[in-house]
Scaffold this motif. Structure first.
Motif, PDB file in Angstrom:
ATOM      1  N   LEU A 339      65.969 -88.808  48.801  1.00 29.37           N
ATOM      2  CA  LEU A 339      64.878 -87.926  48.404  1.00 29.37           C
ATOM      3  C   LEU A 339      65.087 -87.428  46.976  1.00 29.37           C
ATOM      4  N   ALA A 340      66.325 -87.120  46.629  1.00 28.19           N
ATOM      5  CA  ALA A 340      66.613 -86.697  45.259  1.00 28.19           C
ATOM      6  C   ALA A 340      66.209 -87.790  44.267  1.00 28.19           C
ATOM      7  N   LYS A 341      66.569 -89.021  44.575  1.00 21.78           N
ATOM      8  CA  LYS A 341      66.226 -90.144  43.698  1.00 21.78           C
ATOM      9  C   LYS A 341      64.709 -90.300  43.583  1.00 21.78           C
ATOM     10  N   ALA A 342      64.015 -90.148  44.703  1.00 21.88           N
ATOM     11  CA  ALA A 342      62.556 -90.295  44.691  1.00 21.88           C
ATOM     12  C   ALA A 342      61.912 -89.240  43.802  1.00 21.88           C
ATOM     13  N   ILE A 343      62.395 -88.005  43.889  1.00 20.58           N
ATOM     14  CA  ILE A 343      61.828 -86.937  43.062  1.00 20.58           C
ATOM     15  C   ILE A 343      62.199 -87.139  41.598  1.00 20.58           C
ATOM     16  N   GLU A 344      63.437 -87.539  41.355  1.00 21.18           N
ATOM     17  CA  GLU A 344      63.879 -87.787  39.973  1.00 21.18           C
ATOM     18  C   GLU A 344      63.007 -88.842  39.282  1.00 21.18           C
ATOM     19  N   ASN A 345      62.611 -89.868  40.049  1.00 21.40           N
ATOM     20  CA  ASN A 345      61.850 -90.980  39.480  1.00 21.40           C
ATOM     21  C   ASN A 345      60.340 -90.815  39.589  1.00 21.40           C
ATOM     22  N   ALA A 346      59.913 -89.791  40.295  1.00 21.81           N
ATOM     23  CA  ALA A 346      58.480 -89.642  40.576  1.00 21.81           C
ATOM     24  C   ALA A 346      57.686 -89.200  39.347  1.00 21.81           C
ATOM     25  N   LYS A 347      56.457 -89.697  39.292  1.00 22.38           N
ATOM     26  CA  LYS A 347      55.493 -89.255  38.285  1.00 22.38           C
ATOM     27  C   LYS A 347      54.435 -88.403  38.962  1.00 22.38           C
ATOM     28  N   LYS A 348      53.905 -87.452  38.252  1.00 24.03           N
ATOM     29  CA  LYS A 348      52.829 -86.623  38.780  1.00 24.03           C
ATOM     30  C   LYS A 348      51.553 -87.459  38.860  1.00 24.03           C
ATOM     31  N   VAL A 349      51.092 -87.742  40.081  1.00 18.48           N
ATOM     32  CA  VAL A 349      49.947 -88.629  40.232  1.00 18.48           C
ATOM     33  C   VAL A 349      48.812 -87.994  41.042  1.00 18.48           C
ATOM     34  N   ALA A 350      49.124 -86.959  41.786  1.00 20.27           N
ATOM     35  CA  ALA A 350      48.095 -86.344  42.647  1.00 20.27           C
ATOM     36  C   ALA A 350      47.196 -85.448  41.810  1.00 20.27           C
TER      37      ALA A 350
END
Length: 350
Positions: A339-350
């Motif tokens: 989950l940490a990795k997912a948030i670290e790599n996530a872009k604001k898309v919503a």
């Protein structure tokens, strides 16, 4: 995990969505107990030949003349005990997935590192508990999870009275307490059963878990705008789970993760069910999707046009969620890391 052919459709769907709700019609309110907070006195350490005593999360105390050797447990609980150095003779609950063509069995995600060929499987689906096979194991102790107060996970309600007369039982919370507290209770039980919970592997796994927690806290702090939705997919409905009850999401909240909170929950307070036409009701940048074998996975969801149009899906920001964790440090650390990795790599898309 309930099977895809289970007759009680609503209860099965509730299970899929909530990661533990025991029926949509149940108005049970699960609450923590004093012994659910990692109380060191709740499980007395014992050698393999010494007396055994343990107070479980129902407040029930089991006392035996010696630490039990013939243990039968829910698959996920058995997998956690295995990681802490305690082996069981039999399991019930999702243990294997069978290829319909070859009939080859592979371990279910909830089996962890259990050798499924070395344990007696007395039930593999929701509602399946073979009492005759259970008796053959000469059980001294039955162990399972508890998602609702006094409800034993994967022990069929219609058989419960008969089953509980055969051997003493222990139930540990799998909800309404955050992950570290649930982990500690499994440590307490393993210690009571004679395990060396200070073994180097366990110490290393705990250190990894704590490091992963710190990483997730930092990721959430660095990107507070990233909104995470907890979901589970079925053929007819999509379920958005509340973060207020499951132990993993409770901990995610404590660590600062920005989680979607649905507004119209089921009677048990677990989830909101959405039609596929309204699946976009809640905006999310990351979707944590139920990874259990009875929930639909991304490959099966390609046929759902509304799913494909969700911003998180279009951005490739869908991450498997271990909806029913194996409560050992070694199995829970990767949940936090992923989950940490997912948030670290996530872009604001919503």
């Amino acid at each position: 995990m309930p099977s895809n052919a289970r007759a009680t459709h609503l209860t099965r769907r509730g299970l899929l969505a909530a990661g533990g709700a025991l029926g949509l019609g149940a108005a049970l309110v699960a609450c923590g107990t004093d012994n659910g907070k990692g109380d060191k006195d709740s499980g007395a350490a014992a050698g393999k030949s010494g007396p055994f005593t343990f107070k479980d999360d129902r407040g029930t105390t089991v006392e035996l003349k010696a630490a039990p050797k013939n243990i039968v447990a829910f698959t996920g609980t058995a997998a956690a005990l295995h990681d802490f150095g305690v082996e069981v003779k039999g399991v019930f609950g999702p243990t294997y997935v069978e290829d319909p063509k070859t009939k080859k069995r592979t371990p279910d995600v909830q089996a962890g590192d259990l050798d499924i060929d070395k344990v007696e499987i007395i039930g593999n689906t929701w509602g399946e508990f073979k009492i005759e096979e259970y008796l053959k194991l000469q059980p001294e102790l039955l162990i399972t999870d508890m998602w609702e107060k006094d409800q034993l996970w994967y022990v069929p309600e219609e058989q419960k009275d008969k089953i509980l007369k055969i051997a003493p039982s222990i139930a540990l919370w799998a909800s309404d307490l955050s992950m570290p507290k649930v982990l500690q209770r499994h440590v307490d039980l393993a210690r009571a059963l004679g395990a060396d919970v200070k073994a180097q592997q366990i110490v290393d796994d705990k250190a990894r878990f704590e490091k992963a927690a710190a990483r997730l806290r930092q990721a959430a702090k660095a990107k507070p705008e990233i909104k995470v939705l907890i979901g589970s997919a079925a053929a007819d409905l999509f379920y958005v789970s509340t973060p207020a009850r499951p132990s993993d999401t409770l901990y995610f909240k404590e660590l600062g993760v920005n989680l979607v909170t649905p507004t119209k929950l089921d009677q048990g307070g677990w989830f909101e069910s959405l039609s596929w036409e309204t699946v976009d009701k809640y905006k999310a940048d990351v979707i944590l999707l139920d990874n259990r074998s009875s929930a639909l996975q991304p490959a099966a969801l390609k046929s759902k046009p509304t799913w494909a149009q969700l911003p998180a899906v279009k951005a490739g920001q869908v991450v498997p969620r271990v909806t029913e964790p194996v409560y050992s440090y070694g199995k829970c650390a990767p949940i936090l890391e992923d989950l940490a990795k997912a948030i670290e790599n996530a872009k604001k898309v919503a």
